[in-house]
Design an enzyme around this catalytic site. Structure first.
Site, PDB file in Angstrom:
ATOM      1  N   ASP A 267      35.862  24.209  50.398  1.00 41.46           N
ATOM      2  CA  ASP A 267      34.680  24.998  50.058  1.00 41.46           C
ATOM      3  C   ASP A 267      33.714  24.086  49.292  1.00 41.46           C
ATOM      4  OD1 ASP A 267      32.846  27.007  49.810  1.00 41.46           O
ATOM      5  OD2 ASP A 267      34.246  28.494  49.065  1.00 41.46           O
TER       6      ASP A 267
HETATM    7  C1  BGC Z   1      31.102  29.736  49.611  1.00 42.45           C
HETATM    8  C2  BGC Z   1      31.552  29.739  51.056  1.00 42.45           C
HETATM    9  C3  BGC Z   1      30.422  29.275  51.942  1.00 42.45           C
HETATM   10  C4  BGC Z   1      29.977  27.890  51.483  1.00 42.45           C
HETATM   11  C5  BGC Z   1      28.895  27.304  52.356  1.00 42.45           C
HETATM   12  C6  BGC Z   1      30.447  28.429  49.208  1.00 42.45           C
HETATM   13  O1  BGC Z   1      29.864  28.522  47.956  1.00 42.45           O
HETATM   14  O2  BGC Z   1      32.216  30.015  48.785  1.00 42.45           O
HETATM   15  O3  BGC Z   1      31.993  31.012  51.429  1.00 42.45           O
HETATM   16  O4  BGC Z   1      30.828  29.248  53.273  1.00 42.45           O
HETATM   17  O5  BGC Z   1      29.497  28.013  50.158  1.00 42.45           O
HETATM   18  O6  BGC Z   1      27.720  27.965  52.235  1.00 42.45           O
END
Ligand code: BGC
Length: 728
Positions: A267
């Site tokens: 993530d």
């Molecule tokens: C979130 C994810 C997301 C990623 C990309 C993160 O902060 O937890 O769910 O896919 O950002 O945008």
């Protein structure tokens, strides 16, 4: 099948090129990008230079065919081996045609419509140049304080698995390489993210291995079996080790036990976050631990690019580990056909025809209507009579903020508001609007105006809720009531003594004190998306009959959290025949159960359940149990009903939940119509994770129950016996 193209390229790449292939950067880093794209995390200063960017493997948050084609063209001109970029974005509940938030989609219990909505989202995203969506989010959720419950389909592992499969199928189609109208799906967040302590986002997760296997992992396994191409590691710890560096989770469970050979992405920033977590001393150790655990792509930090080469040179990691990760990324590029056509589905002409087409809006309207849950309807306040005068009051009366979080490309300008939806249904001058109350503030003047408007009408519709930023990522709350200003508005309106219909817009189950007692009817609309106003008007005026049912319990009060239907009985259950008054598991100041349970939702008609039958009293392991029940529409409107099947294992090696969902069917009946609904259970449905994590069943007594929600059911006992020959 492994790709030769990917292997050939890998053989030509330098170690630096390989390390760069493993990072993902947000759109602002790329030349040719026409906007900043989607930013969903902290934009810290990265140690990234031209070299790194030219060799990066993937881009986060870009959209638009022209924009993506331009970034890809520039990249191919500069990349030595001509390796195309992968474009990934969060297309969570729609690209521009925004569907209801996933928690609402869950409440539709309509997996076919969920699949259809994912297919439409994929089609709009694909013509806009996107290759991978960071969806579906399939975390099990039990704590409504956590803002991200809006992204999940709810509190049940079985239901979440069904929605996970449906969404993967919708996003990816049968064969993502063949179809330019689909995108690869990245399931998230692996694993346990939904159990953040106290409902505080990014917080510690502490749970047993058994609990993880029983409730949190099944949707991921189902998604992988359904062919998901990617998976995202979660921010949290899993048994003390952050998921992104968790060898047991990522290598043993995901790769070895489940044979997942797709791409694992961290993530946002999660590799570098191994440092504040306290399992890596510096970026070098963070890179080492994440790669060892099998995290292929590092999203939005630079630990890999800065350190992998020297880690190999110093003999601390084997280059083969890097090769493995790079190969998986190149293979995904190949599977998406990017080596033949790096622009894939990106097509500016098609963008104009496809995006927000009427047919897409029609599906959005249908799904929004099926996602709303009617929680209360005293004295048949609903449906409304179109001849009556309606006062529409509250901050959501004319608001476009009904798309919910994770709809970054959705435009509030395109939204059908509640006011527009209602206007489409009533004659001129029959709709009076007062929207002076803000989401978090109200003046005495606004209250007075609202009361004045209410007095002139026959019935009052109050549109209230949370601002969309009050849920979603980093949107945790400890107080899950409506903001005080809106409670005051509702209280003020109640003094008018006219029927009140409250329509709620929110991203989590709320504590409804201050709302429920002043509402004659209550419709949970969640964030219903682009066509929300039309769908709500369809329901309020009875053009459609509400059919949604909750997939996450509404707590009686926040102090009960977590409160969920599939809990354990405890040794001192409240309400047992011989229970004492005091020494039982209970609160002194609140009921144990939720205000509205899992599976609950009303309709304008009534359904009667009768004649539950099972084909046998005993089943052997190799046999099946047929369960049938009659469901009759005893009211005067046609309607859809969600028939739910639960089991309880009465005695297990480890304690079993008081109920476990094992099947459901959404059926439609006209007034007076009766159907016999059949379900089948086999020994496999009775299995669970034992103390040693073996997934087996225990012969013995079970209860099967069927009903229209998790608390009102008809039940019958049956037995599982080891083998047929033992049967008398
Ligand atoms: C979130 C994810 C997301 C990623 C990309 C993160 O902060 O937890 O769910 O896919 O950002 O945008």
């Amino acid at each position: 099948m492994k790709s030769n193209k990917a292997a050939d390229l890998l053989a030509k790449m330098t170690l630096e090129e390989k390390s760069n292939q493993l990072i993902q950067l947000a759109t602002p880093f790329f030349k040719g990008a026409s906007d900043n794209g989607e930013i969903t995390g902290p934009m810290v200063q990265l140690k990234i230079d031209e070299q790194n960017i030219q060799n990066t493997g993937s881009v986060l948050g870009a959209s638009g065919a022209e924009n993506i084609i331009s970034i890809q063209k520039k990249h191919l001109e500069e990349n030595r081996l001509g390796i195309p970029l992968l474009f990934m974005s969060d297309i969570v509940h729609g690209y521009k045609t925004i569907f209801p938030i996933p928690l609402a989609i869950g409440c539709s219990w309509n997996v076919d419509l969920a699949e259809h909505s994912a297919k439409i989202a994929a089609k709009e995203a694909a013509v806009s140049g996107i290759h991978v969506t960071f969806a579906p989010m399939i975390d099990l959720v039990r704590d409504p304080r956590w803002g991200r419950v809006m992204e999940s389909t709810g509190e049940d592992p079985f239901l979440n698995s069904k929605f996970a499969e449906a969404q993967i199928k919708g996003f990816q189609g049968e064969n993502v390489k063949e179809s330019m109208e689909h995108v690869a799906a990245c399931v998230k967040h692996f694993a346990g993210y939904g159990a953040a302590e106290g409902g505080r986002d990014y917080n510690t997760v502490n749970m047993s291995d058994r609990e993880l296997h029983e409730n949190y992992l099944p949707p991921f396994k189902a998604a992988i079996n359904a062919g998901a191409k990617m998976i995202m590691s979660s921010f949290n710890t899993v048994d003390g080790i952050p998921a992104t560096a968790n060898i047991k989770l990522m290598r043993e469970i995901l790769r070895e036990q489940w044979s997942f050979d797709g791409v694992v992405i961290s993530d946002w920033g999660a590799v570098k976050e191994l440092i504040p977590h306290g399992v890596a001393a510096d970026e070098r150790e963070a890179a080492l631990k994440a790669l060892r655990a099998g995290t292929d792509i590092e999203m939005m930090t630079h630990c890999y690019t800065e350190n992998l080469k020297s880690l190999v040179d110093d003999g601390e990691i084997e280059e083969s580990l890097i090769d493995e990760a790079v190969l998986r990324i190149l293979q995904l590029k190949d599977e998406l056909g990017l080596f033949e056509n790096p622009f894939r589905g990106a097509n500016t002409n098609m963008e104009r025809d496809v995006i927000m087409s009427n047919s897409h809006r029609t599906v959005a309207r249908e799904l929004a209507a099926e996602s709303c849950v009617l929680l209360k309807n005293d004295n048949n306040t609903l449906p409304l009579d179109a001849a009556k005068k309606v006062a529409l009051i509250g901050p959501f009366a004319e608001s476009g903020d009904i798309l919910g979080q994770w709809s970054w490309l959705g435009s509030t300008e395109e939204v059908v508001t509640v006011a527009t939806g209602l206007q489409n249904k009533v004659k001129e001058n029959q709709l009076l609007i007062s929207k002076d109350c803000e989401i978090t503030s109200i003046t005495e003047d606004a209250k007075a105006k609202a009361i004045e408007t209410a007095k002139q009408a026959d019935v009052i519709v109050i549109a209230v809720g949370e601002h969309s930023s009050m849920s979603g990522e980093a949107g945790s709350r400890t107080n899950i009531q409506l903001p005080q200003a809106q409670l005051e508005l509702i209280q003020a309106i109640s003094t008018v003594n006219k029927p009140v219909v409250t329509v709620l817009f929110n991203g989590r189950p709320l504590d409804l004190h201050g709302v429920i007692e002043h509402s004659d009817a209550l419709l949970e609309a969640w964030y219903p998306g682009t066509e929300g106003g039309n769908a709500i008007a369809d329901l309020l005026f009875g053009k459609r009959n509400p059919s949604g049912k909750l997939t996450m319990s509404f707590p009686y009060s926040a102090g009960q959290i977590p409160v969920y239907y599939n809990h354990y009985n405890t040794g001192r259950p409240k309400g047992a025949p011989d229970a004492q008054v005091r020494y039982v598991s209970q609160y002194l100041d609140s009921p144990n159960g939720p205000l509205f349970p899992f599976g609950f939702g009303l309709s304008y008609t009534a359904f009667q359940y009768s004649d539950l039958k099972i084909s046998k009293q005993q089943i052997a392991k190799e046999e099946k149990l047929d369960i049938s029940i009659k469901v009759k529409n005893t009211g005067s409107a046609s309607g859809k009903e969600i028939v739910q099947l639960y089991i309880k294992d009465l005695v297990g090696e480890v304690v079993r939940p008081v109920k476990e969902l094992k099947g459901f069917k959404k059926i439609e009946l006209v007034p007076g119509e009766e159907h016999s609904i059949h379900f089948e259970l086999s020994e496999e449905d009775l299995r669970y994770f034992h103390a040693n994590l073996e997934y087996t069943s225990d012969p013995g007594e079970f209860m099967v129950s069927v009903g229209g929600n998790s608390t009102e059911v008809i039940e019958l006992p049956f037995q599982l016996i080891p083998h047929k020959e033992n049967q008398q």
